[in-house]
Design an enzyme around this catalytic site. Sequence first.
Site, PDB file in Angstrom:
ATOM      1  N   LYS A 215       0.859  -1.187   0.000  1.00 33.14           N
ATOM      2  CA  LYS A 215       0.000   0.000   0.000  1.00 33.14           C
ATOM      3  C   LYS A 215       0.889   1.228   0.000  1.00 33.14           C
ATOM      4  O   LYS A 215       1.719   1.416   0.892  1.00 33.14           O
ATOM      5  CB  LYS A 215      -0.921   0.012   1.219  1.00 33.14           C
TER       6      LYS A 215
ATOM      7  N   ARG B  46     -10.521  10.213   2.215  1.00 32.44           N
ATOM      8  CA  ARG B  46     -10.288  10.840   3.524  1.00 32.44           C
ATOM      9  C   ARG B  46     -11.319  11.925   3.786  1.00 32.44           C
ATOM     10  O   ARG B  46     -11.721  12.133   4.935  1.00 32.44           O
ATOM     11  CB  ARG B  46      -8.866  11.396   3.600  1.00 32.44           C
TER      12      ARG B  46
ATOM     13  N   LYS C 176       1.387   9.990   5.558  1.00 34.42           N
ATOM     14  CA  LYS C 176       1.500   8.625   6.087  1.00 34.42           C
ATOM     15  C   LYS C 176       2.762   7.919   5.593  1.00 34.42           C
ATOM     16  O   LYS C 176       2.833   6.703   5.517  1.00 34.42           O
ATOM     17  CB  LYS C 176       0.231   7.837   5.719  1.00 34.42           C
TER      18      LYS C 176
ATOM     19  N   GLU D 172       7.406  -6.584   0.932  1.00 33.89           N
ATOM     20  CA  GLU D 172       6.183  -6.423   1.731  1.00 33.89           C
ATOM     21  C   GLU D 172       5.207  -7.573   1.468  1.00 33.89           C
ATOM     22  O   GLU D 172       4.589  -8.108   2.383  1.00 33.89           O
ATOM     23  CB  GLU D 172       5.492  -5.094   1.379  1.00 33.89           C
TER      24      GLU D 172
ATOM     25  N   LYS E  59      -2.295  -1.508  -3.791  1.00 35.31           N
ATOM     26  CA  LYS E  59      -3.130  -0.310  -3.779  1.00 35.31           C
ATOM     27  C   LYS E  59      -2.276   0.935  -3.902  1.00 35.31           C
ATOM     28  O   LYS E  59      -1.240   0.982  -3.252  1.00 35.31           O
ATOM     29  CB  LYS E  59      -3.895  -0.316  -2.450  1.00 35.31           C
TER      30      LYS E  59
ATOM     31  N   SER F 258     -10.341   5.826  -4.322  1.00 34.49           N
ATOM     32  CA  SER F 258     -11.260   6.963  -4.461  1.00 34.49           C
ATOM     33  C   SER F 258     -10.804   7.976  -5.509  1.00 34.49           C
ATOM     34  O   SER F 258     -11.624   8.488  -6.269  1.00 34.49           O
ATOM     35  CB  SER F 258     -11.427   7.646  -3.108  1.00 34.49           C
TER      36      SER F 258
ATOM     37  N   TYR G 194     -15.281   1.214  -6.355  1.00 38.41           N
ATOM     38  CA  TYR G 194     -16.531   1.950  -6.141  1.00 38.41           C
ATOM     39  C   TYR G 194     -17.433   1.844  -7.362  1.00 38.41           C
ATOM     40  O   TYR G 194     -18.587   2.251  -7.316  1.00 38.41           O
ATOM     41  CB  TYR G 194     -16.225   3.426  -5.821  1.00 38.41           C
TER      42      TYR G 194
END
Length: 329
Positions: A195, A205, A222, A238, A253, A279, A318
Site C-alpha cells: 500500500k 479521507r 502517512k 512487503e 493499492k 477513491s 466503487y
Amino acid sequence: MYFNRNRRLRTGAGIRALVRETSLSTDDFVLPIFVMEGKDKQEAIGSMPGVFRRSVDRTVKEIKELSDLGIRAVNIYVKADDKLKDNTGKEAWNPDGLMQRTIRAIKDAAPEMVVMPDVALDPYSIYGHDGIVENGKIVNDATVDALVKMSLSHAEAGADFVAPSDMMDGRTLAIRRAFEENGFGEVGIVAYAAKYASAFYGPFRSALDSAPVDALDIPTDKKTYQMDFANSREAIREVLDDVDEGADIIMIKPGLPKLDIVAKVREIITQPIAVYQVSGEYAMIKAAAQNGWLDNDKVILESLHSIKRAGADMVFTYFAKEAAQLLNG
Ligand code: PBG
C-alpha cells in the site's frame, strides 16, 4: 515470406470474443461501502459522485440490491463520531460500535454476502493516523495490539475476512495467531501488503473525515508507514512478508498507478491478489465523464479489465454496482 496479419483476429466481434484473454464479471468485485450513524439516512459524498454514506438500515437495503446484481463481497468503512475519537482507537473494538453493528446486520440479512471490514485506526484517531501516535511517531507494536483487538471484535461480529489497511509491520501474523487461538480459524485476512502513500486517497479521507491533522510535531502524511511510490522491489518484500505471516489474499493499492507492481507480484506468488481502484481513480473518471470528456461506461470497463489483465483476481472498486449493471446488460 509473409508478414504477420495480426488484424485477422480482430475482424469481427465473434473472433475477438474467442481470442479475448481477460474477462470481467460480478464475481470479480468487492464494493467498498461507507456507513454512518442514524436511521434511514443517506448522504452523498461530494468528491465521489454516486457514492453515499448510509445508516445501517439503509446499508442493509443496499446489500440486498447488490446481491440481486450478483455482487458477492463488501469492504466496510465507518464514519465515527468525533467524540469517539482518541489516540488509543478503543472505539474500534467496541462490541456495539458502528462497525460491529453493521457487520451483524449485513450477515443477518444476507448471510452469503462476503463481509470484509477495514482494519485500521484512522477513522477513530484524533490525529487521523492509522496507528497510535507517541512523541510525533506512529508507533508500530502498540498499534498492532490495538489492531488485533479490532480484528477479534470484527470476527466476533461475524466478519468473513478482515482487511488490515494500516501497513504496520507484523500485524498479519499477530491477527492470524489471535484468530487461531480464539476459535476463529476460518476467518481470513486480506492483507494490504503493498500500500503506497498516495495522493489518490484524497476523496476517501474527506468521505470519512479521516485525513491526518495538521498538529505540531505530528506527521501530516502517512509516509512513515505507507510505501514510497518510487519503489518497486520493496513491494515484493512487503508482499512476501504478508504471505509468510499468513495472509489469505494480498492487496496492492492504488490500482491503475501501480499495475506494474501487480504484474510483478503475479509472477511471484500463488495467493489471490486483490487490487484497490481507489477513491481518486474513481473521482478522476467521474469528473471527466461529468464534463463530457470521457465515456463513463467505456472507461469503467476498460479500467477494470486493465486491472484484471495485470494479474488481479479481484478488484475493490466503487464502480462495482455500475459495472455490474453494465455487465448484466
Ligand atoms: C485507511 C484507508 C485509506 C483507504 C482505505 N483505507 C486511506 C488512507 O490510507 O489514508 C483509501 C481508499 C480509497 O482512497 O479509496 N486505512
